[in-house]
Design a protein around this motif. Structure first.
Motif, PDB file in Angstrom:
ATOM      1  N   GLY A 118       6.571 -16.091 -12.497  1.00  0.00           N
ATOM      2  CA  GLY A 118       7.792 -16.698 -12.987  1.00  0.00           C
ATOM      3  C   GLY A 118       9.059 -16.036 -12.484  1.00  0.00           C
ATOM      4  N   ASN A 119      10.145 -16.770 -12.700  1.00  0.00           N
ATOM      5  CA  ASN A 119      11.459 -16.249 -12.367  1.00  0.00           C
ATOM      6  C   ASN A 119      11.855 -15.105 -13.294  1.00  0.00           C
ATOM      7  OD1 ASN A 119      12.690 -18.389 -10.393  1.00  0.00           O
ATOM      8  ND2 ASN A 119      11.758 -19.596 -12.029  1.00  0.00           N
ATOM      9  N   LEU A 120      12.875 -14.380 -12.891  1.00  0.00           N
ATOM     10  CA  LEU A 120      13.516 -13.431 -13.793  1.00  0.00           C
ATOM     11  C   LEU A 120      13.893 -14.156 -15.079  1.00  0.00           C
ATOM     12  CD1 LEU A 120      15.091 -10.826 -14.543  1.00  0.00           C
ATOM     13  CD2 LEU A 120      17.005 -11.739 -13.223  1.00  0.00           C
ATOM     14  N   ALA A 121      13.492 -13.606 -16.214  1.00  0.00           N
ATOM     15  CA  ALA A 121      13.792 -14.224 -17.501  1.00  0.00           C
ATOM     16  C   ALA A 121      15.261 -14.033 -17.850  1.00  0.00           C
ATOM     17  CB  ALA A 121      12.921 -13.620 -18.597  1.00  0.00           C
ATOM     18  N   THR A 122      15.913 -15.112 -18.265  1.00  0.00           N
ATOM     19  CA  THR A 122      17.330 -15.038 -18.603  1.00  0.00           C
ATOM     20  C   THR A 122      17.575 -14.048 -19.730  1.00  0.00           C
ATOM     21  OG1 THR A 122      17.563 -17.347 -17.938  1.00  0.00           O
ATOM     22  CG2 THR A 122      19.368 -16.392 -19.206  1.00  0.00           C
ATOM     23  N   GLU A 123      16.676 -14.005 -20.707  1.00  0.00           N
ATOM     24  CA  GLU A 123      16.844 -13.071 -21.824  1.00  0.00           C
ATOM     25  C   GLU A 123      16.798 -11.621 -21.355  1.00  0.00           C
ATOM     26  OE1 GLU A 123      15.181 -16.910 -23.214  1.00  0.00           O
ATOM     27  OE2 GLU A 123      14.593 -15.469 -21.661  1.00  0.00           O
ATOM     28  N   ASP A 124      15.888 -11.314 -20.439  1.00  0.00           N
ATOM     29  CA  ASP A 124      15.787  -9.956 -19.914  1.00  0.00           C
ATOM     30  C   ASP A 124      17.042  -9.590 -19.143  1.00  0.00           C
ATOM     31  OD1 ASP A 124      13.295 -10.458 -20.953  1.00  0.00           O
ATOM     32  OD2 ASP A 124      12.183 -10.012 -19.118  1.00  0.00           O
ATOM     33  N   LEU A 125      17.562 -10.555 -18.387  1.00  0.00           N
ATOM     34  CA  LEU A 125      18.810 -10.339 -17.661  1.00  0.00           C
ATOM     35  C   LEU A 125      19.968 -10.083 -18.619  1.00  0.00           C
ATOM     36  CD1 LEU A 125      20.637 -10.429 -15.133  1.00  0.00           C
ATOM     37  CD2 LEU A 125      20.665 -12.927 -15.372  1.00  0.00           C
ATOM     38  N   VAL A 126      20.080 -10.898 -19.661  1.00  0.00           N
ATOM     39  CA  VAL A 126      21.173 -10.739 -20.629  1.00  0.00           C
ATOM     40  C   VAL A 126      21.092  -9.383 -21.318  1.00  0.00           C
ATOM     41  CG1 VAL A 126      22.054 -11.580 -22.855  1.00  0.00           C
ATOM     42  CG2 VAL A 126      21.549 -13.198 -21.003  1.00  0.00           C
ATOM     43  N   TRP A 127      19.887  -8.952 -21.682  1.00  0.00           N
ATOM     44  CA  TRP A 127      19.739  -7.645 -22.332  1.00  0.00           C
ATOM     45  C   TRP A 127      20.251  -6.527 -21.418  1.00  0.00           C
ATOM     46  CZ3 TRP A 127      18.255  -6.347 -27.238  1.00  0.00           C
ATOM     47  CH2 TRP A 127      17.977  -5.005 -27.473  1.00  0.00           C
ATOM     48  N   MET A 128      19.905  -6.605 -20.138  1.00  0.00           N
ATOM     49  CA  MET A 128      20.382  -5.590 -19.197  1.00  0.00           C
ATOM     50  C   MET A 128      21.896  -5.650 -19.029  1.00  0.00           C
ATOM     51  SD  MET A 128      19.404  -4.865 -15.183  1.00  0.00           S
ATOM     52  CE  MET A 128      20.446  -6.181 -14.527  1.00  0.00           C
ATOM     53  N   LEU A 129      22.447  -6.841 -18.908  1.00  0.00           N
ATOM     54  CA  LEU A 129      23.894  -6.973 -18.739  1.00  0.00           C
ATOM     55  C   LEU A 129      24.632  -6.439 -19.963  1.00  0.00           C
ATOM     56  CD1 LEU A 129      24.150 -10.518 -17.090  1.00  0.00           C
ATOM     57  CD2 LEU A 129      24.288  -8.293 -15.957  1.00  0.00           C
ATOM     58  N   ASP A 130      24.103  -6.708 -21.149  1.00  0.00           N
ATOM     59  CA  ASP A 130      24.715  -6.160 -22.363  1.00  0.00           C
ATOM     60  C   ASP A 130      24.743  -4.637 -22.314  1.00  0.00           C
ATOM     61  OD1 ASP A 130      25.291  -8.578 -23.549  1.00  0.00           O
ATOM     62  OD2 ASP A 130      23.519  -8.597 -24.844  1.00  0.00           O
ATOM     63  N   GLY A 131      23.649  -4.052 -21.875  1.00  0.00           N
ATOM     64  CA  GLY A 131      23.578  -2.593 -21.802  1.00  0.00           C
ATOM     65  C   GLY A 131      24.522  -1.994 -20.785  1.00  0.00           C
ATOM     66  N   LEU A 132      24.887  -2.792 -19.790  1.00  0.00           N
ATOM     67  CA  LEU A 132      25.815  -2.334 -18.754  1.00  0.00           C
ATOM     68  C   LEU A 132      27.272  -2.662 -19.093  1.00  0.00           C
ATOM     69  CD1 LEU A 132      23.776  -3.432 -15.613  1.00  0.00           C
ATOM     70  CD2 LEU A 132      24.207  -1.076 -16.334  1.00  0.00           C
ATOM     71  N   SER A 174       5.886 -16.991 -24.384  1.00  0.00           N
ATOM     72  CA  SER A 174       6.915 -16.794 -23.361  1.00  0.00           C
ATOM     73  C   SER A 174       6.621 -15.528 -22.562  1.00  0.00           C
ATOM     74  CB  SER A 174       8.292 -16.663 -24.012  1.00  0.00           C
ATOM     75  OG  SER A 174       9.250 -16.219 -23.068  1.00  0.00           O
ATOM     76  N   PRO A 175       6.772 -15.579 -21.231  1.00  0.00           N
ATOM     77  CA  PRO A 175       6.575 -14.366 -20.424  1.00  0.00           C
ATOM     78  C   PRO A 175       7.687 -13.332 -20.591  1.00  0.00           C
ATOM     79  CG  PRO A 175       6.331 -16.365 -19.091  1.00  0.00           C
ATOM     80  CD  PRO A 175       6.954 -16.774 -20.380  1.00  0.00           C
ATOM     81  N   SER A 176       8.827 -13.748 -21.148  1.00  0.00           N
ATOM     82  CA  SER A 176       9.966 -12.833 -21.261  1.00  0.00           C
ATOM     83  C   SER A 176       9.658 -11.680 -22.205  1.00  0.00           C
ATOM     84  CB  SER A 176      11.197 -13.588 -21.773  1.00  0.00           C
ATOM     85  OG  SER A 176      12.192 -12.695 -22.216  1.00  0.00           O
ATOM     86  N   ARG A 177       9.898 -10.469 -21.735  1.00  0.00           N
ATOM     87  CA  ARG A 177       9.671  -9.295 -22.582  1.00  0.00           C
ATOM     88  C   ARG A 177      10.640  -9.259 -23.754  1.00  0.00           C
ATOM     89  NH1 ARG A 177       8.578  -7.876 -17.363  1.00  0.00           N
ATOM     90  NH2 ARG A 177       6.666  -6.689 -16.957  1.00  0.00           N
ATOM     91  N   VAL A 178      11.874  -9.677 -23.528  1.00  0.00           N
ATOM     92  CA  VAL A 178      12.866  -9.672 -24.605  1.00  0.00           C
ATOM     93  C   VAL A 178      12.524 -10.715 -25.663  1.00  0.00           C
ATOM     94  CG1 VAL A 178      15.288 -10.145 -25.151  1.00  0.00           C
ATOM     95  CG2 VAL A 178      14.721  -8.666 -23.230  1.00  0.00           C
ATOM     96  N   VAL A 179      12.078 -11.882 -25.234  1.00  0.00           N
ATOM     97  CA  VAL A 179      11.664 -12.899 -26.203  1.00  0.00           C
ATOM     98  C   VAL A 179      10.502 -12.362 -27.052  1.00  0.00           C
ATOM     99  CG1 VAL A 179      10.616 -15.186 -26.493  1.00  0.00           C
ATOM    100  CG2 VAL A 179      12.468 -14.854 -24.831  1.00  0.00           C
ATOM    101  N   LYS A 180       9.534 -11.736 -26.412  1.00  0.00           N
ATOM    102  CA  LYS A 180       8.400 -11.164 -27.143  1.00  0.00           C
ATOM    103  C   LYS A 180       8.864 -10.085 -28.121  1.00  0.00           C
ATOM    104  CE  LYS A 180       4.982 -11.944 -23.495  1.00  0.00           C
ATOM    105  NZ  LYS A 180       4.081 -11.308 -22.492  1.00  0.00           N
ATOM    106  N   ALA A 181       9.777  -9.244 -27.676  1.00  0.00           N
ATOM    107  CA  ALA A 181      10.235  -8.139 -28.521  1.00  0.00           C
ATOM    108  C   ALA A 181      11.001  -8.637 -29.725  1.00  0.00           C
ATOM    109  CB  ALA A 181      11.101  -7.184 -27.701  1.00  0.00           C
ATOM    110  N   LEU A 182      11.822  -9.665 -29.539  1.00  0.00           N
ATOM    111  CA  LEU A 182      12.698 -10.119 -30.616  1.00  0.00           C
ATOM    112  C   LEU A 182      12.047 -11.157 -31.518  1.00  0.00           C
ATOM    113  CD1 LEU A 182      16.181 -10.315 -28.848  1.00  0.00           C
ATOM    114  CD2 LEU A 182      15.181  -8.458 -30.199  1.00  0.00           C
ATOM    115  N   THR A 183      10.886 -11.682 -31.123  1.00  0.00           N
ATOM    116  CA  THR A 183      10.188 -12.655 -31.964  1.00  0.00           C
ATOM    117  C   THR A 183       8.872 -12.100 -32.490  1.00  0.00           C
ATOM    118  OG1 THR A 183       9.081 -13.666 -30.053  1.00  0.00           O
ATOM    119  CG2 THR A 183      11.197 -14.617 -30.739  1.00  0.00           C
ATOM    120  N   GLY A 184       8.578 -10.856 -32.134  1.00  0.00           N
ATOM    121  CA  GLY A 184       7.351 -10.230 -32.634  1.00  0.00           C
ATOM    122  C   GLY A 184       6.093 -10.739 -31.951  1.00  0.00           C
ATOM    123  N   GLY A 185       6.248 -11.216 -30.705  1.00  0.00           N
ATOM    124  CA  GLY A 185       5.058 -11.664 -30.018  1.00  0.00           C
ATOM    125  C   GLY A 185       5.364 -12.704 -28.979  1.00  0.00           C
TER     126      GLY A 185
END
Length: 311
Positions: A260-274, A300-311
């Motif tokens: 899959g493509n870069l997950a938008t949620e993972d990108l947003v999390w990184m941008l927030d941190g920067l 969802s393959p997104s790590r951020v989606v998994k982290a914030l939804t508990g799975g």
């Protein structure tokens, strides 16, 4: 939840090192869904687009006018655009492979299109049924007519960092192909890591070979887990537009090794941190991707989606 909610340390971008704002070019509704094994219903697609717009994404690549024989998941492109409730200040680009596709786009009031070229001979033949040089001859009248009609035209260039049939792709070959597309009149060139083999050093080398990085965007797949690190390298090189897909949906129907493509949620999390602005409501986006995962019947393959939804 955001980086700020966790009280994690953030850094302010240094002048000349990181951009203050990044434009997210959301490709989930087109590049994400085109690779699904089952066809997603029209109503679900329309709701997906509306939810993404409500989450603050200002560019939503809506669909593609490719022949349904090749991408049956997007065979409803005409109906989708006819029924799409276009929000003010949201761009809805459509992928247009040829002049027939442009005719359909114009008839449906599309204002932004994208063409899809290849940096390699083999992929041009497999994806477009054209040689490397013939693809430009096919694109030229599309770009000329589209610009005459007042449409903005973006160019994708695939296989910029590696090709499953040809192997490594020379940097100068990528630059040559990219310049030909930009010289046609495309306002932006998105460099695609179609099979996800790029590394940050490779990204720096490719971007550094172009004269004007401000006209470039990046499109990374996460096959080797490098999409975020590659994106950071691109931002440091001066890129300010990043393609991503909500929930990490997508792949490439012509390159089976691609994930899959870069997950938008993972990108947003990184941008927030920067400390980089992007305009997206992460909570709303996560809810949208979790909802779409339910429609598709898989996590969802997104790590951020998994982290914030508990799975």
């Amino acid at each position: 939840m955001s980086v700020r909610d966790l009280n994690l340390p953030q850094r302010e971008p240094s002048r000349g090192e990181l951009p203050s704002r990044v434009t997210i070019w959301e490709v989930g509704p087109r590049d994400g869904l085109q690779n699904e094994q089952t066809v997603v219903g029209l109503g679900t697609k329309l709701e997906f687009l509306d939810r993404l717009a409500a989450a603050g994404l200002g560019t939503l690549e809506a669909t593609s006018f490719v022949h349904p024989k090749w991408v049956p998941q997007l065979a409803d492109a005409d109906d989708l655009l006819a029924k799409l409730d276009r929000r003010e200040n949201v761009r809805y680009p459509v992928l247009v492979p040829n002049e027939r596709g442009l005719d359909r786009a114009l008839a449906l009031g599309v204002e932004s299109i994208a063409i899809f070229g290849s940096a390699t001979e083999t992929f041009a033949r497999k994806n477009l049924n054209r040689s490397f040089d013939e693809q430009f001859a096919m694109f030229e009248p599309v770009v000329r007519r589209a610009r005459h009609e007042g449409l903005e035209v973006r160019a994708y260039l695939s296989m910029c960092f590696g090709d499953p049939w040809e192997g490594a792709v020379a940097v100068d070959q990528v630059v040559t192909a990219g310049r030909r597309l930009l010289d046609m009149g495309c306002f932006q060139l998105s460099l695609g890591d179609t099979i996800g083999v790029a590394t940050p050093g490779h990204v720096e080398a490719v971007l550094g070979a172009f004269d004007d990085v401000t006209r470039l965007a990046v499109h990374f797949h996460d096959t080797y887990g490098q999409a975020l690190s590659n994106t950071l390298a691109a931002l440091r090189a001066g890129v300010t537009t990043v393609d991503s897909s909500a929930g990490g949906l997508g792949g490439c129907p012509y390159a089976k090794a691609a994930t899959g493509n870069l997950a938008t949620e993972d990108l947003v999390w990184m941008l927030d941190g920067l400390g980089i602005d992007h305009g997206v409501d992460l909570d709303a986006l996560v809810r949208t991707s979790a909802w779409m995962a339910q429609q598709l019947g898989r996590p969802s393959p997104s790590r951020v989606v998994k982290a914030l939804t508990g799975g």
